[in-house]
Write a protein that holds these residues in place. Structure first.
Motif, PDB file in Angstrom:
ATOM      1  N   SER A  66       0.861  -1.173   0.000  1.00  0.00           N
ATOM      2  CA  SER A  66       0.000   0.000   0.000  1.00  0.00           C
ATOM      3  C   SER A  66       0.905   1.232   0.000  1.00  0.00           C
ATOM      4  O   SER A  66       2.057   1.169   0.439  1.00  0.00           O
ATOM      5  CB  SER A  66      -0.860  -0.018   1.268  1.00  0.00           C
ATOM      6  OG  SER A  66      -1.411   1.248   1.531  1.00  0.00           O
ATOM      7  N   THR A  67       0.382   2.348  -0.464  1.00  0.00           N
ATOM      8  CA  THR A  67       1.159   3.586  -0.434  1.00  0.00           C
ATOM      9  C   THR A  67       1.041   4.310   0.910  1.00  0.00           C
ATOM     10  O   THR A  67       1.635   5.359   1.095  1.00  0.00           O
ATOM     11  CB  THR A  67       0.725   4.526  -1.578  1.00  0.00           C
ATOM     12  OG1 THR A  67      -0.670   4.780  -1.465  1.00  0.00           O
ATOM     13  CG2 THR A  67       1.053   3.916  -2.935  1.00  0.00           C
ATOM     14  N   THR A  93       4.638   1.522   3.487  1.00  0.00           N
ATOM     15  CA  THR A  93       5.844   1.759   2.692  1.00  0.00           C
ATOM     16  C   THR A  93       7.096   1.557   3.543  1.00  0.00           C
ATOM     17  O   THR A  93       8.073   0.940   3.099  1.00  0.00           O
ATOM     18  CB  THR A  93       5.809   3.178   2.090  1.00  0.00           C
ATOM     19  OG1 THR A  93       4.634   3.298   1.280  1.00  0.00           O
ATOM     20  CG2 THR A  93       7.031   3.451   1.244  1.00  0.00           C
ATOM     21  N   PRO A 123       4.341  -0.342  -5.551  1.00  0.00           N
ATOM     22  CA  PRO A 123       3.317   0.408  -4.812  1.00  0.00           C
ATOM     23  C   PRO A 123       1.940   0.141  -5.412  1.00  0.00           C
ATOM     24  O   PRO A 123       1.778   0.156  -6.626  1.00  0.00           O
ATOM     25  CB  PRO A 123       3.737   1.868  -4.996  1.00  0.00           C
ATOM     26  CG  PRO A 123       4.543   1.882  -6.250  1.00  0.00           C
ATOM     27  CD  PRO A 123       5.157   0.514  -6.396  1.00  0.00           C
ATOM     28  N   PHE A 163      -1.847   1.508  -5.439  1.00  0.00           N
ATOM     29  CA  PHE A 163      -2.458   2.786  -5.106  1.00  0.00           C
ATOM     30  C   PHE A 163      -3.908   2.737  -4.642  1.00  0.00           C
ATOM     31  O   PHE A 163      -4.424   3.747  -4.210  1.00  0.00           O
ATOM     32  CB  PHE A 163      -2.313   3.746  -6.297  1.00  0.00           C
ATOM     33  CG  PHE A 163      -0.894   4.122  -6.560  1.00  0.00           C
ATOM     34  CD1 PHE A 163      -0.299   5.135  -5.839  1.00  0.00           C
ATOM     35  CD2 PHE A 163      -0.141   3.422  -7.492  1.00  0.00           C
ATOM     36  CE1 PHE A 163       1.030   5.471  -6.056  1.00  0.00           C
ATOM     37  CE2 PHE A 163       1.183   3.750  -7.719  1.00  0.00           C
ATOM     38  CZ  PHE A 163       1.776   4.778  -6.993  1.00  0.00           C
ATOM     39  N   ASP A 189      -5.582  -0.301   0.101  1.00  0.00           N
ATOM     40  CA  ASP A 189      -5.886   0.751   1.069  1.00  0.00           C
ATOM     41  C   ASP A 189      -6.550   0.170   2.306  1.00  0.00           C
ATOM     42  O   ASP A 189      -7.186  -0.888   2.248  1.00  0.00           O
ATOM     43  CB  ASP A 189      -6.848   1.777   0.472  1.00  0.00           C
ATOM     44  CG  ASP A 189      -6.178   2.707  -0.513  1.00  0.00           C
ATOM     45  OD1 ASP A 189      -4.935   2.667  -0.614  1.00  0.00           O
ATOM     46  OD2 ASP A 189      -6.905   3.460  -1.183  1.00  0.00           O
TER      47      ASP A 189
END
Length: 160
Positions: free
Chosen positions: A36-37, A42, A61, A63, A67
């Motif tokens: 996940s970003t 990260t 990554p 996006f 989430d």
């Protein structure tokens, strides 16, 4: 959502990296990490990639599909209280969506999360067949729903 890992979080990331090592992660080929970003995700991916000497182009990554779950009206509520309220509803109805928030925070059901994680797994299975992949996501709803999907377990097991 914008905060990074705490010192305890870094400890958990190192423990996860070591657990992956003990499972043989990346022994035959250079593994991949889908993350996940979210900042803490990260950072966790960085710890794992550093521990396993994974090149940055093997850290992907993601996006949207990874989430954290949108808690709608519970956004801003202390995490434990929100999670308890939502999980209680989840046990009764996997399609339950908490009321929407006024700030536009998504209000996702457990099944909504399952659809997202299945989409990312289809991409991974198609593009990275027979490779070792670690998935890093910012919350337990995403990961436990992913686990249920991979195991073919009912969603009622997502919070166990």
């Amino acid at each position: 959502g914008k905060c990074g890992l705490s010192s305890d979080g870094y400890g958990h990331a190192y423990t996860a990296a070591e657990a992956l090592y003990n499972m043989g992660f990346g022994e035959s080929t250079e593994p991949w990490i889908w993350t996940s970003t979210h900042v803490a995700s990260t950072q966790t991916a960085q710890v794992i990639s550093g521990h396993h000497k994974i090149s940055q182009h093997h850290v992907v990554p993601e996006f949207s599909f990874l989430d954290q779950r949108g808690y709608g009206c519970y956004e801003g509520t202390p995490v434990a209280a929100a999670r308890d309220a939502v999980w209680q509803q989840d046990r009764r109805d996997h399609d339950y969506r908490m009321p929407p928030s006024e700030d536009g925070t998504p209000n996702e059901s457990l099944r909504d999360v399952q659809v997202r994680v299945r989409q990312v797994m289809q991409i991974i299975e198609t593009q990275y067949s027979d490779l070792d992949i670690a998935v890093v996501a910012p919350d337990s709803d995403t990961l436990s729903t992913l686990h249920c999907s991979l195991e073919g377990a009912p969603l009622v097991n997502a919070h166990e």
